[in-house]
Design a protein around this motif. Structure first.
Motif, PDB file in Angstrom:
ATOM      1  N   HIS A  42      29.333  43.246  33.400  1.00  0.00           N
ATOM      2  CA  HIS A  42      29.602  42.114  34.448  1.00  0.00           C
ATOM      3  C   HIS A  42      31.025  41.776  34.702  1.00  0.00           C
ATOM      4  O   HIS A  42      31.632  41.422  35.329  1.00  0.00           O
ATOM      5  N   PHE A  43      31.611  42.152  33.504  1.00  0.00           N
ATOM      6  CA  PHE A  43      33.500  42.496  33.787  1.00  0.00           C
ATOM      7  C   PHE A  43      34.215  43.529  34.355  1.00  0.00           C
ATOM      8  O   PHE A  43      34.990  43.202  34.048  1.00  0.00           O
ATOM      9  N   VAL A  44      33.742  44.147  34.887  1.00  0.00           N
ATOM     10  CA  VAL A  44      34.166  46.290  34.556  1.00  0.00           C
ATOM     11  C   VAL A  44      33.324  46.292  36.016  1.00  0.00           C
ATOM     12  O   VAL A  44      32.005  46.127  36.651  1.00  0.00           O
ATOM     13  N   GLY A  45      34.240  46.777  37.224  1.00  0.00           N
ATOM     14  CA  GLY A  45      33.574  47.450  37.964  1.00  0.00           C
ATOM     15  C   GLY A  45      34.876  47.154  38.657  1.00  0.00           C
ATOM     16  O   GLY A  45      35.361  46.311  39.048  1.00  0.00           O
ATOM     17  N   PHE A  46      35.803  48.649  39.595  1.00  0.00           N
ATOM     18  CA  PHE A  46      36.983  48.480  40.263  1.00  0.00           C
ATOM     19  C   PHE A  46      36.720  47.682  41.854  1.00  0.00           C
ATOM     20  O   PHE A  46      37.662  46.998  41.877  1.00  0.00           O
ATOM     21  N   GLN A  52      44.444  40.932  48.741  1.00  0.00           N
ATOM     22  CA  GLN A  52      44.828  40.549  49.468  1.00  0.00           C
ATOM     23  C   GLN A  52      46.623  39.657  49.863  1.00  0.00           C
ATOM     24  O   GLN A  52      46.969  39.022  49.055  1.00  0.00           O
ATOM     25  N   GLY A  53      46.812  40.879  50.373  1.00  0.00           N
ATOM     26  CA  GLY A  53      48.229  40.389  50.956  1.00  0.00           C
ATOM     27  C   GLY A  53      48.934  41.068  50.081  1.00  0.00           C
ATOM     28  O   GLY A  53      48.563  42.261  49.985  1.00  0.00           O
ATOM     29  N   ASN A  54      49.901  40.705  49.003  1.00  0.00           N
ATOM     30  CA  ASN A  54      50.541  41.366  47.863  1.00  0.00           C
ATOM     31  C   ASN A  54      50.095  40.770  46.455  1.00  0.00           C
ATOM     32  O   ASN A  54      50.638  40.789  45.561  1.00  0.00           O
ATOM     33  N   ARG A  55      48.900  39.924  46.667  1.00  0.00           N
ATOM     34  CA  ARG A  55      48.579  39.701  45.297  1.00  0.00           C
ATOM     35  C   ARG A  55      46.636  40.159  45.046  1.00  0.00           C
ATOM     36  O   ARG A  55      46.137  40.646  46.028  1.00  0.00           O
ATOM     37  N   VAL A  56      46.750  40.563  43.216  1.00  0.00           N
ATOM     38  CA  VAL A  56      45.442  41.110  43.025  1.00  0.00           C
ATOM     39  C   VAL A  56      44.634  39.729  42.715  1.00  0.00           C
ATOM     40  O   VAL A  56      45.321  39.438  42.428  1.00  0.00           O
ATOM     41  N   MET A  57      43.436  40.232  43.652  1.00  0.00           N
ATOM     42  CA  MET A  57      42.496  39.014  43.152  1.00  0.00           C
ATOM     43  C   MET A  57      41.215  39.173  42.469  1.00  0.00           C
ATOM     44  O   MET A  57      40.190  40.294  42.830  1.00  0.00           O
ATOM     45  N   LYS A  58      40.505  38.919  41.684  1.00  0.00           N
ATOM     46  CA  LYS A  58      39.680  39.687  40.371  1.00  0.00           C
ATOM     47  C   LYS A  58      38.380  38.147  41.278  1.00  0.00           C
ATOM     48  O   LYS A  58      38.092  37.332  41.377  1.00  0.00           O
ATOM     49  N   ASP A  59      37.320  39.189  41.478  1.00  0.00           N
ATOM     50  CA  ASP A  59      36.136  37.991  41.658  1.00  0.00           C
ATOM     51  C   ASP A  59      35.788  37.189  40.734  1.00  0.00           C
ATOM     52  O   ASP A  59      35.407  36.192  40.686  1.00  0.00           O
ATOM     53  N   ASP A  60      36.236  37.676  39.663  1.00  0.00           N
ATOM     54  CA  ASP A  60      35.900  36.900  37.947  1.00  0.00           C
ATOM     55  C   ASP A  60      37.286  36.940  37.108  1.00  0.00           C
ATOM     56  O   ASP A  60      37.875  37.590  37.047  1.00  0.00           O
ATOM     57  N   PRO A  61      37.554  35.670  36.596  1.00  0.00           N
ATOM     58  CA  PRO A  61      39.295  35.302  35.966  1.00  0.00           C
ATOM     59  C   PRO A  61      38.727  36.202  34.814  1.00  0.00           C
ATOM     60  O   PRO A  61      39.855  36.129  34.296  1.00  0.00           O
ATOM     61  N   ARG A  62      37.941  36.564  33.896  1.00  0.00           N
ATOM     62  CA  ARG A  62      37.435  37.007  32.324  1.00  0.00           C
ATOM     63  C   ARG A  62      38.020  38.785  33.394  1.00  0.00           C
ATOM     64  O   ARG A  62      37.919  39.065  31.847  1.00  0.00           O
TER      65      ARG A  62
END
Length: 124
Positions: A42-46, A52-62
């Protein structure tokens, strides 16, 4: 993201947990169980990473990102394309021995890449 989409997810920068699980060179191959792999899936998947603009946002911080698949040659090409778009016409890019050269060197000569004094006998 584009490479991940085009490869149907085969290229996936979120595979870092799986790379870390097996270790470099699969030295821990015998100790990896399906349950262990499932526990980090559940921590893998592009699709769990978004721009979001110039920021990389991850669904989970892990979620971890790993770009090691982008070897020196790919990075050289990316930088060369950037230089070309910026109108830079003279450059030599070297990343870990992968090289791209265009135009002239600082002395105004064509680039000349070579090995100085190679040894005839490579035995150690």
């Amino acid at each position: 993201m584009q490479a991940s989409e085009q490869t149907g997810g085969i290229f996936d920068v979120t595979c870092a947990p799986l790379i870390n699980l097996w270790g470099f060179g699969f030295t821990k191959f015998d100790s990896i169980t399906p349950q262990l792999v499932d526990s980090i899936r559940h921590f893998v998947g592009f699709r769990k990473v978004h721009l979001q603009g110039n920021r990389v946002m991850k669904d989970d911080p892990r979620i971890l990102l790993n770009f090691s698949v982008l070897g020196g040659g790919t990075i050289c090409n990316i930088i060369a394309c950037l230089f070309d778009r910026k109108g830079i016409s003279n450059y030599m890019i070297d990343i870990g021995g992968e090289m791209i050269a265009k135009g002239k060197n600082p002395q105004g000569w064509n680039w000349c890449i070579g090995i100085v004094r190679p040894k005839d006998d490579c035995r150690y």
